[in-house]
Design an enzyme around this catalytic site. Structure first.
Site, PDB file in Angstrom:
ATOM      1  N   HIS A  98      -4.753 -10.620   6.725  1.00 44.99           N
ATOM      2  CA  HIS A  98      -3.403 -10.552   6.167  1.00 44.99           C
ATOM      3  C   HIS A  98      -2.722 -11.917   6.117  1.00 44.99           C
ATOM      4  O   HIS A  98      -1.927 -12.180   5.199  1.00 44.99           O
ATOM      5  CB  HIS A  98      -2.538  -9.596   6.994  1.00 44.99           C
ATOM      6  CG  HIS A  98      -2.761  -8.154   6.694  1.00 44.99           C
ATOM      7  ND1 HIS A  98      -3.867  -7.467   7.120  1.00 44.99           N
ATOM      8  CD2 HIS A  98      -2.009  -7.257   6.001  1.00 44.99           C
ATOM      9  CE1 HIS A  98      -3.796  -6.219   6.710  1.00 44.99           C
ATOM     10  NE2 HIS A  98      -2.687  -6.055   6.025  1.00 44.99           N
ATOM     11  N   ALA A 141       0.814  -1.214   0.000  1.00 44.32           N
ATOM     12  CA  ALA A 141       0.000   0.000   0.000  1.00 44.32           C
ATOM     13  C   ALA A 141       0.848   1.266   0.000  1.00 44.32           C
ATOM     14  O   ALA A 141       0.410   2.313   0.478  1.00 44.32           O
ATOM     15  CB  ALA A 141      -0.946  -0.010   1.199  1.00 44.32           C
ATOM     16  N   ASP A 143      -0.649  -2.860  12.007  1.00 41.63           N
ATOM     17  CA  ASP A 143      -0.512  -2.155  10.721  1.00 41.63           C
ATOM     18  C   ASP A 143      -1.796  -1.368  10.430  1.00 41.63           C
ATOM     19  O   ASP A 143      -2.193  -1.196   9.283  1.00 41.63           O
ATOM     20  CB  ASP A 143      -0.217  -3.154   9.595  1.00 41.63           C
ATOM     21  CG  ASP A 143       0.285  -2.497   8.321  1.00 41.63           C
ATOM     22  OD1 ASP A 143       0.638  -1.298   8.362  1.00 41.63           O
ATOM     23  OD2 ASP A 143       0.305  -3.172   7.273  1.00 41.63           O
ATOM     24  N   HIS A 182       6.031  -7.362   9.142  1.00 47.05           N
ATOM     25  CA  HIS A 182       4.825  -8.184   8.890  1.00 47.05           C
ATOM     26  C   HIS A 182       5.138  -9.401   8.005  1.00 47.05           C
ATOM     27  O   HIS A 182       4.877  -9.412   6.817  1.00 47.05           O
ATOM     28  CB  HIS A 182       3.650  -7.370   8.374  1.00 47.05           C
ATOM     29  CG  HIS A 182       3.901  -6.396   7.261  1.00 47.05           C
ATOM     30  ND1 HIS A 182       4.592  -6.703   6.111  1.00 47.05           N
ATOM     31  CD2 HIS A 182       3.503  -5.108   7.119  1.00 47.05           C
ATOM     32  CE1 HIS A 182       4.608  -5.661   5.311  1.00 47.05           C
ATOM     33  NE2 HIS A 182       3.957  -4.672   5.912  1.00 47.05           N
ATOM     34  N   HIS A 188       8.963  -5.738   2.673  1.00 45.73           N
ATOM     35  CA  HIS A 188       8.620  -5.266   1.328  1.00 45.73           C
ATOM     36  C   HIS A 188       9.775  -5.589   0.379  1.00 45.73           C
ATOM     37  O   HIS A 188      10.359  -4.712  -0.255  1.00 45.73           O
ATOM     38  CB  HIS A 188       8.339  -3.757   1.352  1.00 45.73           C
ATOM     39  CG  HIS A 188       7.033  -3.418   2.013  1.00 45.73           C
ATOM     40  ND1 HIS A 188       5.848  -3.355   1.316  1.00 45.73           N
ATOM     41  CD2 HIS A 188       6.730  -3.140   3.301  1.00 45.73           C
ATOM     42  CE1 HIS A 188       4.861  -3.036   2.154  1.00 45.73           C
ATOM     43  NE2 HIS A 188       5.376  -2.907   3.370  1.00 45.73           N
ATOM     44  N   ARG A 204      12.385 -24.947  -2.614  1.00 44.58           N
ATOM     45  CA  ARG A 204      13.705 -24.854  -3.249  1.00 44.58           C
ATOM     46  C   ARG A 204      14.231 -23.415  -3.283  1.00 44.58           C
ATOM     47  O   ARG A 204      15.404 -23.194  -3.527  1.00 44.58           O
ATOM     48  CB  ARG A 204      13.641 -25.391  -4.690  1.00 44.58           C
ATOM     49  CG  ARG A 204      13.372 -26.886  -4.769  1.00 44.58           C
ATOM     50  CD  ARG A 204      13.603 -27.414  -6.183  1.00 44.58           C
ATOM     51  NE  ARG A 204      13.274 -28.818  -6.264  1.00 44.58           N
ATOM     52  CZ  ARG A 204      12.083 -29.300  -6.627  1.00 44.58           C
ATOM     53  NH1 ARG A 204      11.123 -28.440  -6.946  1.00 44.58           N
ATOM     54  NH2 ARG A 204      11.853 -30.591  -6.669  1.00 44.58           N
ATOM     55  N   ASN A 215       3.640 -10.910   4.434  1.00 43.87           N
ATOM     56  CA  ASN A 215       3.050  -9.861   3.613  1.00 43.87           C
ATOM     57  C   ASN A 215       4.115  -9.013   2.944  1.00 43.87           C
ATOM     58  O   ASN A 215       5.085  -8.596   3.577  1.00 43.87           O
ATOM     59  CB  ASN A 215       2.132  -8.978   4.451  1.00 43.87           C
ATOM     60  CG  ASN A 215       0.897  -9.731   4.912  1.00 43.87           C
ATOM     61  OD1 ASN A 215       0.745 -10.037   6.078  1.00 43.87           O
ATOM     62  ND2 ASN A 215       0.025 -10.055   3.978  1.00 43.87           N
TER      63      ASN A 215
END
Length: 380
Positions: free
Chosen positions: A250, A139, A273, A215, A194, A226, A218
């Site tokens: 989530h 977001a 969050d 988080h 992220h 692998r 996410n």
């Protein structure tokens, strides 16, 4: 302010080391004693809790807003409203979370939140962007993302006046490992998130000083047998505290259970969050400059449909851990209090111990919050 002594008796008190059965003595806004109920009759107000749980005030280290306000708005009054909304519901310590913004706006936002930190209303400042991967932006506005820059980081530190507590970095980006080292040397927690990082790159980030996973699951390269990616690296490394958004949106409970099994409750930090819509209901809101639609309590970006933030308050995550995952009450409480506090070096919060501020929750049988004490005073 002079506080009259208060004693809570007949309590099951979650402490950092176990469960104290007996009473909690509060004087001057602090915990004066943990005693058996058989001790001498105390002076002042005495309240029998009938065996209810007493938990430390919860600590949310990843939250962006609530009650119609957002920390990125750089509005001290709105930010204070968010703090008070959460405090009334059991979150007595918060770190104000920012999202990706322009360099100028980021400095302005950090400076505004630093005022609330100076006043003791916020426990610190957290920057989730802008040094994150475009492919895992979640977001965050992808047009505002950029490569890690230690000069920009230094500008945040100056604006924050010692209150910047944590930043999220995608370790595969150019300059990321240098920035993680700079953060660690400055006393700022570096979190991995992220990210498209490989398993090996995630471990390099931890070796460089990263100690938190933003988080888990996410906005991360997914787990593969692998190609284990960052999830396996962060779950498996004992140096890392793992954030978990436990709103049952989530992360599926089956995957959330694996986090507790792999990391143990002592390394899981429950977070929300949460965004500005928290406490308000369905409708359209903004997160940074992005439009978010909330439906049935689930927040998603209007443009892409991606999950945005959550709309829960942290006690809900504690209940979800106990009711949905079978985590013990003391362990779930610590995952929302002493564990995140320790991960960010927040002294004197999230713990029930003699000398600590009397930030306490009384939990009903269904683990809903029956009462909140902040510095020994009831919060209405």
């Amino acid at each position: 302010m002079v506080h009259d002594p208060v004693t809570l008796t007949g309590a099951r008190v979650v402490t950092p080391d176990g469960v104290h059965r007996g009473r909690v003595r509060i004087e001057g806004g602090r915990i004066a004693a943990l005693e058996p109920d058989s001790a001498d009759t105390p002076s002042g107000e005495v309240r029998d809790l009938g065996g209810a749980w007493v938990a430390p005030g919860l600590v949310d280290v990843h939250v962006h807003g609530g009650a119609g306000h957002a920390f990125p708005d750089a509005d001290p009054e709105g930010a204070l409203a968010t703090v008070r909304f959460n405090r009334s519901r059991g979150v007595t310590s918060m770190v104000g979370g920012l999202v990706a913004a322009t360099p100028e706006d980021t400095v302005r936002q950090v400076a505004a939140l630093a005022e609330l930190c100076d006043a003791g209303e916020l426990a610190g400042i957290y920057l989730e962007g802008p040094f994150i991967a475009r492919s895992r932006c979640g977001a965050h506005d992808p047009d505002l993302l950029r490569d890690p820059d230690t000069a920009e980081f230094d500008a945040w530190l100056k604006a924050g006046r010692g209150h910047v507590r944590m930043i999220t970095v995608a370790p595969e980006l150019p300059g990321a490992l240098d920035l993680i080292r700079a953060a660690a040397s400055s006393g700022v927690v570096a979190a991995v998130g992220h990210t498209e990082a490989s398993y090996e790159t995630a471990l390099e980030a931890v070796d460089a000083g990263a100690t938190v996973a933003t988080h888990i699951y996410n906005a991360m390269r997914p787990l593969g047998h692998r190609d284990p990616g960052p999830i396996a690296a962060l779950l498996g490394d004992e140096r890392v505290t793992v954030e978990l958004i436990l709103d049952n949106v989530h992360v599926h409970p089956g995957a959330a259970g694996l986090v507790f099994a792999a990391a143990g409750a002592e390394r899981v930090a429950l977070v929300t969050d949460a965004m500005s819509a928290t406490g308000l209901g369905d409708g359209e809101y903004t997160l940074g400059d992005l439009r978010v639609r909330v439906s049935g309590g689930e927040a998603r970006l209007v443009e892409t449909g991606a999950i945005a933030s959550s709309t829960i308050v942290l006690p809900r995550a504690v209940r979800n851990a106990v009711e949905g995952l079978g985590v013990g009450v003391p362990e779930a409480v610590r995952s929302a209090s002493s564990v995140p506090a320790a991960a960010l070096g927040l002294a004197g919060v999230g713990r029930v111990e003699v000398g600590a501020p009397a930030d306490l929750l009384v939990l009903a049988d269904d683990l809903s919050v029956a009462e909140v004490l902040y510095r020994g005073e009831r919060v209405e």
